[in-house]
Design a protein around this motif. Structure first.
Motif, PDB file in Angstrom:
ATOM      1  N   THR A 146       0.666  -1.353   0.042  1.00  0.00           N
ATOM      2  CA  THR A 146       0.138  -0.061   0.029  1.00  0.00           C
ATOM      3  C   THR A 146       0.859   1.319   0.119  1.00  0.00           C
ATOM      4  N   ALA A 147       1.882   0.972   0.744  1.00  0.00           N
ATOM      5  CA  ALA A 147       2.832   2.320   0.760  1.00  0.00           C
ATOM      6  C   ALA A 147       3.387   2.807  -0.523  1.00  0.00           C
ATOM      7  N   THR A 148       3.658   1.921  -1.333  1.00  0.00           N
ATOM      8  CA  THR A 148       4.207   2.240  -2.771  1.00  0.00           C
ATOM      9  C   THR A 148       3.125   2.533  -3.665  1.00  0.00           C
ATOM     10  N   ARG A 149       1.974   2.159  -3.468  1.00  0.00           N
ATOM     11  CA  ARG A 149       0.717   2.772  -4.145  1.00  0.00           C
ATOM     12  C   ARG A 149       0.451   4.041  -3.795  1.00  0.00           C
ATOM     13  N   VAL A 150       0.458   4.401  -2.641  1.00  0.00           N
ATOM     14  CA  VAL A 150       0.142   5.783  -2.072  1.00  0.00           C
ATOM     15  C   VAL A 150       1.174   6.620  -2.654  1.00  0.00           C
ATOM     16  N   ARG A 151       2.408   6.109  -2.517  1.00  0.00           N
ATOM     17  CA  ARG A 151       3.650   7.066  -2.888  1.00  0.00           C
ATOM     18  C   ARG A 151       3.411   7.503  -4.561  1.00  0.00           C
ATOM     19  N   LEU A 152       3.434   6.304  -5.319  1.00  0.00           N
ATOM     20  CA  LEU A 152       3.006   6.612  -6.774  1.00  0.00           C
ATOM     21  C   LEU A 152       1.783   7.530  -7.053  1.00  0.00           C
ATOM     22  N   ALA A 153       0.832   7.276  -6.520  1.00  0.00           N
ATOM     23  CA  ALA A 153      -0.403   8.120  -6.641  1.00  0.00           C
ATOM     24  C   ALA A 153      -0.212   9.369  -6.341  1.00  0.00           C
ATOM     25  N   GLU A 154       0.674   9.862  -5.191  1.00  0.00           N
ATOM     26  CA  GLU A 154       0.964  11.109  -4.885  1.00  0.00           C
ATOM     27  C   GLU A 154       1.937  11.784  -5.889  1.00  0.00           C
ATOM     28  N   TYR A 155       2.689  10.977  -6.562  1.00  0.00           N
ATOM     29  CA  TYR A 155       3.395  11.685  -7.509  1.00  0.00           C
ATOM     30  C   TYR A 155       2.795  11.775  -8.802  1.00  0.00           C
ATOM     31  N   TYR A 174      -3.459  -3.217 -17.305  1.00  0.00           N
ATOM     32  CA  TYR A 174      -3.056  -2.952 -16.116  1.00  0.00           C
ATOM     33  C   TYR A 174      -3.308  -3.938 -15.029  1.00  0.00           C
ATOM     34  N   ASN A 175      -2.428  -4.142 -14.158  1.00  0.00           N
ATOM     35  CA  ASN A 175      -2.686  -5.288 -13.088  1.00  0.00           C
ATOM     36  C   ASN A 175      -3.466  -4.422 -12.011  1.00  0.00           C
ATOM     37  N   PRO A 176      -4.036  -5.272 -10.795  1.00  0.00           N
ATOM     38  CA  PRO A 176      -4.844  -4.552  -9.745  1.00  0.00           C
ATOM     39  C   PRO A 176      -3.933  -3.401  -8.906  1.00  0.00           C
ATOM     40  N   ALA A 177      -2.678  -3.567  -8.829  1.00  0.00           N
ATOM     41  CA  ALA A 177      -1.744  -2.558  -8.003  1.00  0.00           C
ATOM     42  C   ALA A 177      -1.914  -1.417  -8.955  1.00  0.00           C
ATOM     43  N   GLN A 178      -1.608  -1.489 -10.183  1.00  0.00           N
ATOM     44  CA  GLN A 178      -1.575  -0.296 -11.341  1.00  0.00           C
ATOM     45  C   GLN A 178      -2.789   0.309 -11.121  1.00  0.00           C
ATOM     46  N   LEU A 179      -4.000  -0.291 -11.249  1.00  0.00           N
ATOM     47  CA  LEU A 179      -5.178   0.066 -11.354  1.00  0.00           C
ATOM     48  C   LEU A 179      -5.605   0.778 -10.092  1.00  0.00           C
ATOM     49  N   ASP A 180      -4.947   0.371  -8.752  1.00  0.00           N
ATOM     50  CA  ASP A 180      -5.220   0.966  -7.729  1.00  0.00           C
ATOM     51  C   ASP A 180      -4.479   2.473  -7.509  1.00  0.00           C
ATOM     52  N   VAL A 181      -3.432   2.460  -8.093  1.00  0.00           N
ATOM     53  CA  VAL A 181      -2.626   3.735  -8.352  1.00  0.00           C
ATOM     54  C   VAL A 181      -3.358   4.826  -8.940  1.00  0.00           C
ATOM     55  N   LEU A 182      -3.700   4.459 -10.213  1.00  0.00           N
ATOM     56  CA  LEU A 182      -4.673   5.331 -11.001  1.00  0.00           C
ATOM     57  C   LEU A 182      -5.931   5.679 -10.203  1.00  0.00           C
TER      58      LEU A 182
END
Length: 253
Positions: A171-180, A221-229
């Motif tokens: 989750t931390a990685t997903r949040v960081r990428l989303a914020e970027y 896109y995989n689930p993690a990438q979709l979650d970032v978007l």
């Protein structure tokens, strides 16, 4: 003077099979036959063959030759139409040659839409797939903007990390990428306002556009990438609603 099928074909610079085809198509009258059953062609047949050949050299399709009549009828209007078609064909071939030159110069994949060869090396395989899909649902002006977006925003380390993101990314990685990506996407939407309402640049109806893009994003896109978007959209819009459109492709990240 009478000629056999082979003789008149040779004289007219064509083949026996072509002469037979013109008979079947109703473009060339059947000749009389000799007592031994062989066909005997005369001057009118030779002249007609040469007329047909000339029309073919000018690009007239066989299906149109009969409707255009004989050469002495001077079908000017039909030739005007043909000339316009040839002009369009020449323009298309010139564009194709120019695009081939770009493909060879940049060693670009041949499956990209016209105009994207110069930016091919900056596109990932997923990006190329999306660009191909975009070309079927967006109009030319939208595709020009998407190409400019790619040119204006070279790939970053964040893009590379996003493309390599595993389905089970934490989750931390997903949040960081989303914020970027959120401010990056927001800036691009400010520079190209139609990204906020992609249907205004669609070449298909809105329902087709939305369905195509939703399915494409789900498949590419995989689930993690979709979650970032999704998280990036939530930051931008203050909601968890995912908006249809170009979101997800690198040009909108």
């Amino acid at each position: 003077m009478a000629w056999s099928t082979r003789q008149i074909a040779d004289l007219a610079g064509t083949t026996v099979n072509t002469v037979r085809h013109y008979h079947e198509a109703g473009l060339l009258e059947q000749p009389e036959r000799r007592s031994n059953g062989y066909k005997q062609y005369g001057v009118p047949h030779l002249v007609r063959l040469l007329q047909i050949r000339r029309l073919r050299e000018l690009g007239v399709p066989l299906a149109q030759i009969e409707s255009m009549g004989r050469a002495d009828e001077n079908p000017v209007e039909a030739f005007r139409v043909l000339d316009a078609e040839l002009e369009a064909t020449i323009e298309r071939l010139q564009r194709a040659r120019a695009e081939l030159a770009l493909i060879m110069r940049h060693r670009a994949p041949i499956d990209l839409p016209a105009g994207f060869s110069s930016v091919a090396e900056t596109l990932s395989e997923r990006d190329r797939s999306l660009v191909m899909i975009y070309s079927q649902v967006y109009d030319e002006s939208a595709m020009d903007d998407i190409r400019r977006l790619v040119e204006e925003h070279p790939r970053t380390e964040a893009d590379e990390e996003f493309d390599a993101l595993p389905p089970d990314a934490d989750t931390a990685t997903r949040v960081r990428l989303a914020e970027y990506f959120a401010p990056v996407i927001k800036q691009k939407q400010a520079d190209y306002p139609w990204l906020n309402n992609p249907a205004t640049r669609a070449s298909k109806d809105a329902a087709t556009l939305e369905h195509t893009m939703v399915e494409s994003l789900r498949e590419l896109y995989n689930p993690a990438q979709l979650d970032v978007l999704s998280r990036a959209n939530q930051i931008i819009y203050g909601t968890t609603d995912e908006r249809p459109g170009a979101d997800g492709e690198r040009t909108d990240r």
